[in-house]
Design an enzyme around this catalytic site. Structure first.
Site, mmCIF file in Angstrom:
data_model
loop_
_atom_site.group_PDB
_atom_site.id
_atom_site.type_symbol
_atom_site.label_atom_id
_atom_site.label_comp_id
_atom_site.label_asym_id
_atom_site.label_seq_id
_atom_site.Cartn_x
_atom_site.Cartn_y
_atom_site.Cartn_z
ATOM 1 N N HIS A 85 0.879 -1.183 0.000
ATOM 2 C CA HIS A 85 0.000 0.000 0.000
ATOM 3 C C HIS A 85 0.916 1.234 0.000
ATOM 4 C CE1 HIS A 85 -3.473 2.424 0.644
ATOM 5 N NE2 HIS A 85 -3.785 2.108 1.890
ATOM 6 N N HIS B 210 -2.310 -2.378 -9.620
ATOM 7 C CA HIS B 210 -3.291 -1.790 -8.703
ATOM 8 C C HIS B 210 -4.509 -2.677 -8.665
ATOM 9 C CE1 HIS B 210 -5.821 1.166 -6.718
ATOM 10 N NE2 HIS B 210 -4.694 1.728 -6.360
ATOM 11 N N ASP C 203 2.847 5.498 -6.880
ATOM 12 C CA ASP C 203 4.089 5.400 -6.115
ATOM 13 C C ASP C 203 5.327 5.202 -6.975
ATOM 14 O OD1 ASP C 203 3.007 5.747 -3.583
ATOM 15 O OD2 ASP C 203 2.306 3.681 -3.525
#
Ligand code: CMC
Length: 423
Positions: A262, A301, A357
């Site tokens: 995460h 994802h 990210d």
């Protein structure tokens, strides 16, 4: 006109059931009437990792993962990034964009609350210098619960509002203190007359921040502010459903964010890029990913199966930051890694694209943040989303304390055997 129902035939009993459909869903509890006999508990759904279970109704954030759409309260993320993080936080919390005077008032309310209670100096002194910044930040969130016992009155809307404001402002000060402690540097108090994000940069680095870098941080905060029912937000809601105070719930949500799958992914991406080291080592790394030995961090994802719209904005932001700081030398590795992955059958078949990210860590590093600060920056921004979702939960008549079911596969009843009689 066909009825909005689902007809279910239980082949064990040959019984037929008519289940109402609302908002494209059936109620899981409606399945409980499906029984083989009167003693049967009734049918449940099995959904580890909540792949297909809506646990709430929400009006805050909308994602269409196939189309790569992310909207806060209906506004596309690609438009909201023209504004400020405070504006997005206001929007998430109150449902509408603020006008100029509402924005100024909100900004003032946050700045009034940015200072931490005095015991936090001693609190941060208690950590070893090598403690992970995220661990310190999380502990700081839990400590705010000790500082504000009145925040436990979670059914009082005025109390909730007060502590939502306090939390959004003070997570920045906690983050700056955790960073300074990690660097072995003296803590810096908030400074009057600065905006919220400028103040944050001041508390971190004690210098006049470059406007391009403050702007980039603001944009990254907007992108991270909410993401509907992800792992940490669901944690916020689950802990909040027991009527725990907001700081305790925030601390739990931050715990969920910390994991490398995460919010911890941004730090993990940087470590991965450092390990790869240079462009010529990429093919060998990709082979290891495809063999299942390692994951390509910053890729994939649960919801986005087309592209992560945040990743595109992060990449653009990286360019503006590198124009000021000079290029992060790991950028070449990241760009080539992305290029190779996007043309490789393994990633294409599984619909794996760069997520938010993948590039954010490179920007944070260029700004001078150590890698263990990256997830804290994610958490600081996500605090507004967590709290908007928490507020929505507490006002939702459908909600009760969260309590999933299980399929029990363990031993049946057996009698206790005293220690001396055990083999
Ligand atoms: N690298 C290599 N293979 C992957 C990756 C990856 N990053 N992500 C998924 N896969 C493969 C996985 O091995 C599986 O393959 P197979 O079907 O052969 O078993 C397939 O793709 C489906 O993966 P999954 O684990 O079932 O997918 P998920 O929806 O459970 O996981 C994820 C989503 C984000 C946890 C995962 O993609 C991942 O671990 N990515 C790396 C960590 C990361 O970047 N996380 C940040 C997410 S964005 C920020 C946030 O909101 O938290």
């Amino acid at each position: 006109m066909p009825a909005d129902t689902l007809t279910l035939i239980d082949n064990r009993t040959a019984k037929t059931y008519e289940l109402p459909i609302k908002d494209g869903t059936i109620k899981a509890t409606d399945l409980r009437q499906v029984k083989v006999d009167a003693n049967d508990f009734g049918m449940m759904t099995y959904d580890p990792a909540y792949m297909n279970t809506a646990a709430c109704k929400s009006r805050i954030t909308f994602i269409d993962g196939d189309k790569g759409i992310l909207n806060y309260r209906g506004y596309p993320i690609e438009q909201l990034d023209e504004g400020s993080y405070i504006e997005s936080a206001y929007l998430l919390l109150y449902g509408e964009l603020p006008n100029a005077s509402q924005l100024a008032h909100f900004n003032g309310e946050l700045l009034e609350r940015v200072e931490l209670p005095a015991f936090f100096d001693r609190f941060f002194d208690g950590f070893e210098q090598h403690a992970h910044t995220m661990s310190m930040w999380m502990a700081g969130l839990a400590a705010l619960s000790a500082a504000y016992p009145e925040s436990r009155k979670v059914l009082d809307a005025t109390v909730r509002k007060e502590f939502i404001l306090r939390a959004i402002a003070q997570v920045l000060t906690l983050a700056a203190y955790a960073y300074r402690r990690g660097q072995g540097l003296p803590l810096i108090r908030p400074k009057a007359g600065l905006g919220l994000v400028d103040n944050f940069v001041h508390m971190l680095f004690e210098k006049e921040p470059h406007p391009v870098l403050v702007r980039a941080l603001d944009v990254l905060f907007i992108l991270h502010a909410d993401h509907e029912q992800n792992c940490s937000t669901s944690t916020m809601r689950l802990v909040g459903s027991s009527q725990a105070d907001p700081f305790t719930s925030l601390s739990a949500a931050a715990g969920a964010l910390f994991g490398p799958l995460h919010g911890g992914a941004n730090e993990a991406v940087l470590k991965m890029l450092r390990q790869i080291g240079s462009v010529e080592h990429i093919p060998e790394f990709i082979t290891r990913v495809k063999a299942g030995e390692v994951r390509l961090m910053g890729f994939g994802h649960r919801v986005y199966k087309n592209y992560d719209p945040r990743a595109r904005i992060v990449k653009q932001t990286a360019e503006s930051v590198f124009a000021v700081t000079g290029k992060n030398p790991l950028l070449d590795v990241a760009v080539e890694l992305e290029r190779i992955a996007l043309s490789d059958e393994y990633f294409i078949k599984r619909k794996l694209y760069p997520n938010v990210d993948f590039y954010s860590g490179l920007i944070y590093e260029a700004m001078g943040f150590p890698a263990d600060m990256f997830t804290v920056l994610f958490g600081v921004a996500r605090t507004s989303g967590w709290l908007a979702q928490w507020e929505e939960l507490l006002g939702d008549e459908d909600q009760k304390i969260g309590r999933p079911r299980q399929i029990f596969l363990g031993e049946g009843k057996r009698d206790y055997v005293t220690l001396e009689n055990r083999k």
